[in-house]
Structures are given as structure tokens and as C-alpha cells.
Design a protein around this motif. Sequence first.
Motif, PDB file in Angstrom:
ATOM      1  N   ARG A  57       0.620  -1.353   0.053  1.00 44.55           N
ATOM      2  CA  ARG A  57       0.078   0.070  -0.148  1.00 44.55           C
ATOM      3  C   ARG A  57       0.623   1.197  -0.117  1.00 44.55           C
ATOM      4  O   ARG A  57       0.457   2.281  -0.316  1.00 44.55           O
ATOM      5  N   TRP A  58       2.143   1.360   0.659  1.00 48.96           N
ATOM      6  CA  TRP A  58       2.725   2.345   0.784  1.00 48.96           C
ATOM      7  C   TRP A  58       4.310   2.254  -0.028  1.00 48.96           C
ATOM      8  O   TRP A  58       5.041   3.355  -0.121  1.00 48.96           O
ATOM      9  N   ASN A  59       4.543   1.229  -0.509  1.00 46.81           N
ATOM     10  CA  ASN A  59       5.665   0.917  -1.171  1.00 46.81           C
ATOM     11  C   ASN A  59       5.336   0.468  -2.816  1.00 46.81           C
ATOM     12  O   ASN A  59       5.038  -0.636  -2.843  1.00 46.81           O
ATOM     13  N   ARG A  60       5.709   1.285  -3.714  1.00 52.65           N
ATOM     14  CA  ARG A  60       5.165   1.313  -4.946  1.00 52.65           C
ATOM     15  C   ARG A  60       5.909  -0.034  -5.685  1.00 52.65           C
ATOM     16  O   ARG A  60       5.652  -0.588  -6.649  1.00 52.65           O
ATOM     17  N   TYR A  61       7.136  -0.379  -4.973  1.00 47.10           N
ATOM     18  CA  TYR A  61       7.943  -1.404  -5.595  1.00 47.10           C
ATOM     19  C   TYR A  61       7.779  -2.911  -5.099  1.00 47.10           C
ATOM     20  O   TYR A  61       8.241  -3.863  -5.519  1.00 47.10           O
ATOM     21  N   CYS A  62       6.721  -2.733  -4.019  1.00 50.05           N
ATOM     22  CA  CYS A  62       6.410  -4.148  -3.533  1.00 50.05           C
ATOM     23  C   CYS A  62       5.092  -4.540  -4.054  1.00 50.05           C
ATOM     24  O   CYS A  62       4.156  -3.957  -3.987  1.00 50.05           O
ATOM     25  N   ASP A  63       5.174  -5.793  -4.679  1.00 52.23           N
ATOM     26  CA  ASP A  63       3.967  -6.323  -5.197  1.00 52.23           C
ATOM     27  C   ASP A  63       3.185  -7.247  -4.543  1.00 52.23           C
ATOM     28  O   ASP A  63       2.083  -8.116  -4.933  1.00 52.23           O
ATOM     29  N   GLY A  64       3.628  -7.713  -3.390  1.00 50.29           N
ATOM     30  CA  GLY A  64       3.068  -8.603  -2.375  1.00 50.29           C
ATOM     31  C   GLY A  64       3.698  -8.771  -0.955  1.00 50.29           C
ATOM     32  O   GLY A  64       5.125  -8.715  -1.121  1.00 50.29           O
ATOM     33  N   ALA A  65       3.232  -8.991   0.100  1.00 47.60           N
ATOM     34  CA  ALA A  65       3.998  -9.317   1.313  1.00 47.60           C
ATOM     35  C   ALA A  65       2.929  -9.990   2.427  1.00 47.60           C
ATOM     36  O   ALA A  65       1.895  -9.779   2.282  1.00 47.60           O
ATOM     37  N   GLU A  66       3.597 -10.715   3.276  1.00 47.11           N
ATOM     38  CA  GLU A  66       2.915 -11.425   4.186  1.00 47.11           C
ATOM     39  C   GLU A  66       3.681 -12.104   4.999  1.00 47.11           C
ATOM     40  O   GLU A  66       5.041 -12.180   4.919  1.00 47.11           O
ATOM     41  N   VAL A  67       3.223 -12.570   6.528  1.00 48.56           N
ATOM     42  CA  VAL A  67       3.830 -13.177   7.363  1.00 48.56           C
ATOM     43  C   VAL A  67       4.065 -14.699   7.106  1.00 48.56           C
ATOM     44  O   VAL A  67       2.819 -15.226   7.097  1.00 48.56           O
ATOM     45  N   LEU A  68       4.990 -15.139   7.095  1.00 48.84           N
ATOM     46  CA  LEU A  68       4.967 -16.698   6.824  1.00 48.84           C
ATOM     47  C   LEU A  68       4.728 -17.695   7.896  1.00 48.84           C
ATOM     48  O   LEU A  68       4.103 -18.314   7.737  1.00 48.84           O
ATOM     49  N   HIS A  69       5.467 -17.284   8.884  1.00 46.35           N
ATOM     50  CA  HIS A  69       5.452 -18.009  10.263  1.00 46.35           C
ATOM     51  C   HIS A  69       6.014 -17.503  11.362  1.00 46.35           C
ATOM     52  O   HIS A  69       6.805 -16.578  11.306  1.00 46.35           O
ATOM     53  N   THR A  70       5.658 -17.605  12.564  1.00 38.51           N
ATOM     54  CA  THR A  70       6.340 -17.260  13.733  1.00 38.51           C
ATOM     55  C   THR A  70       6.861 -18.341  14.502  1.00 38.51           C
ATOM     56  O   THR A  70       6.129 -19.359  14.719  1.00 38.51           O
ATOM     57  N   ARG A  71       8.034 -17.950  15.065  1.00 41.41           N
ATOM     58  CA  ARG A  71       8.426 -18.972  16.223  1.00 41.41           C
ATOM     59  C   ARG A  71       8.224 -18.487  17.715  1.00 41.41           C
ATOM     60  O   ARG A  71       8.368 -19.477  18.485  1.00 41.41           O
ATOM     61  N   THR A  77       8.967 -14.803  10.607  1.00 39.71           N
ATOM     62  CA  THR A  77       9.627 -14.735   8.956  1.00 39.71           C
ATOM     63  C   THR A  77       8.519 -14.188   8.089  1.00 39.71           C
ATOM     64  O   THR A  77       7.285 -14.814   8.126  1.00 39.71           O
ATOM     65  N   ALA A  78       8.942 -13.331   7.379  1.00 36.87           N
ATOM     66  CA  ALA A  78       7.916 -12.378   6.362  1.00 36.87           C
ATOM     67  C   ALA A  78       8.681 -12.615   5.083  1.00 36.87           C
ATOM     68  O   ALA A  78       9.596 -12.733   4.956  1.00 36.87           O
ATOM     69  N   ALA A  79       7.847 -12.394   3.968  1.00 42.43           N
ATOM     70  CA  ALA A  79       8.233 -12.407   2.774  1.00 42.43           C
ATOM     71  C   ALA A  79       7.607 -11.378   1.907  1.00 42.43           C
ATOM     72  O   ALA A  79       6.390 -10.970   2.101  1.00 42.43           O
ATOM     73  N   THR A  80       8.246 -10.805   1.027  1.00 43.08           N
ATOM     74  CA  THR A  80       7.658  -9.888   0.153  1.00 43.08           C
ATOM     75  C   THR A  80       8.147  -9.766  -1.264  1.00 43.08           C
ATOM     76  O   THR A  80       9.366 -10.320  -1.346  1.00 43.08           O
ATOM     77  N   GLY A  81       7.529  -9.542  -2.445  1.00 43.37           N
ATOM     78  CA  GLY A  81       7.899  -9.367  -3.726  1.00 43.37           C
ATOM     79  C   GLY A  81       8.265  -8.305  -4.053  1.00 43.37           C
ATOM     80  O   GLY A  81       7.513  -7.275  -3.526  1.00 43.37           O
ATOM     81  N   VAL A  82       9.240  -7.852  -4.688  1.00 41.50           N
ATOM     82  CA  VAL A  82       9.756  -6.652  -5.063  1.00 41.50           C
ATOM     83  C   VAL A  82      10.285  -6.450  -6.310  1.00 41.50           C
ATOM     84  O   VAL A  82      10.751  -7.267  -7.098  1.00 41.50           O
ATOM     85  N   ARG A  83       9.385  -5.449  -7.010  1.00 42.38           N
ATOM     86  CA  ARG A  83       9.377  -5.036  -8.471  1.00 42.38           C
ATOM     87  C   ARG A  83       9.930  -3.755  -8.648  1.00 42.38           C
ATOM     88  O   ARG A  83       9.540  -2.702  -8.758  1.00 42.38           O
ATOM     89  N   LEU A  84      11.453  -3.922  -8.931  1.00 43.81           N
ATOM     90  CA  LEU A  84      12.320  -2.652  -9.009  1.00 43.81           C
ATOM     91  C   LEU A  84      12.356  -2.095 -10.586  1.00 43.81           C
ATOM     92  O   LEU A  84      11.967  -3.019 -11.435  1.00 43.81           O
TER      93      LEU A  84
END
Length: 95
Positions: A57-71, A77-84
Amino acid sequence: MESHQGWVHARSLGGAQPLTVYTRVAGKRLGVRVDAFAQAGAAELTSLLYEVSLLPRWNRYCDGAEVLHTRSATDLTAATGVRLPWPVPAQFLAA
């Protein structure tokens, strides 16, 4: 640059709330670790980390993000797709 368990110091910012960034390359994966001090309570920091899904929503180069799991309450651990912009190819980041 010093290295500890494969992490290499990339950048530090000083001040009242210091921040240090480390990177690590394993195969084709780039890891980014941020060590920081923030004047906030555990509840505020944890809720901020869980809102990683709002990155697009606030980073125009990020095309998706989510928390994968918590220990634990302090290790997730979180992951994001980046479109530079061209010519940088699409990237995937996990932290």
C-alpha cells in the motif's frame, strides 16, 4: 566488513534510536537482518511487524507481502515480492 554466521554488516545509523542492517547471501537467496532500538512497547512493535502485509500500500515497488510463520513473540519470518525499475529483475525477499 565483519561477518558473523554469514551476516555481513551493511549499514548503521546512529542517534537516539540506532539501527544496523546486515545482509547474507545463501545460494540465490538474499537475507536482510535489521537490529534496531525503538522507544515502544512489545505490543506496538509486534503489531507493526504483523502489518507487513500492508507494505504494497505504501511501497510502490512491493507487489505482495505476508507473514509466513512465527517462532515466538519476537521471531517471525515475513516475505515480500519486489518489483524494482528496469533493468533490475524481479526479486523475492524473506526476513
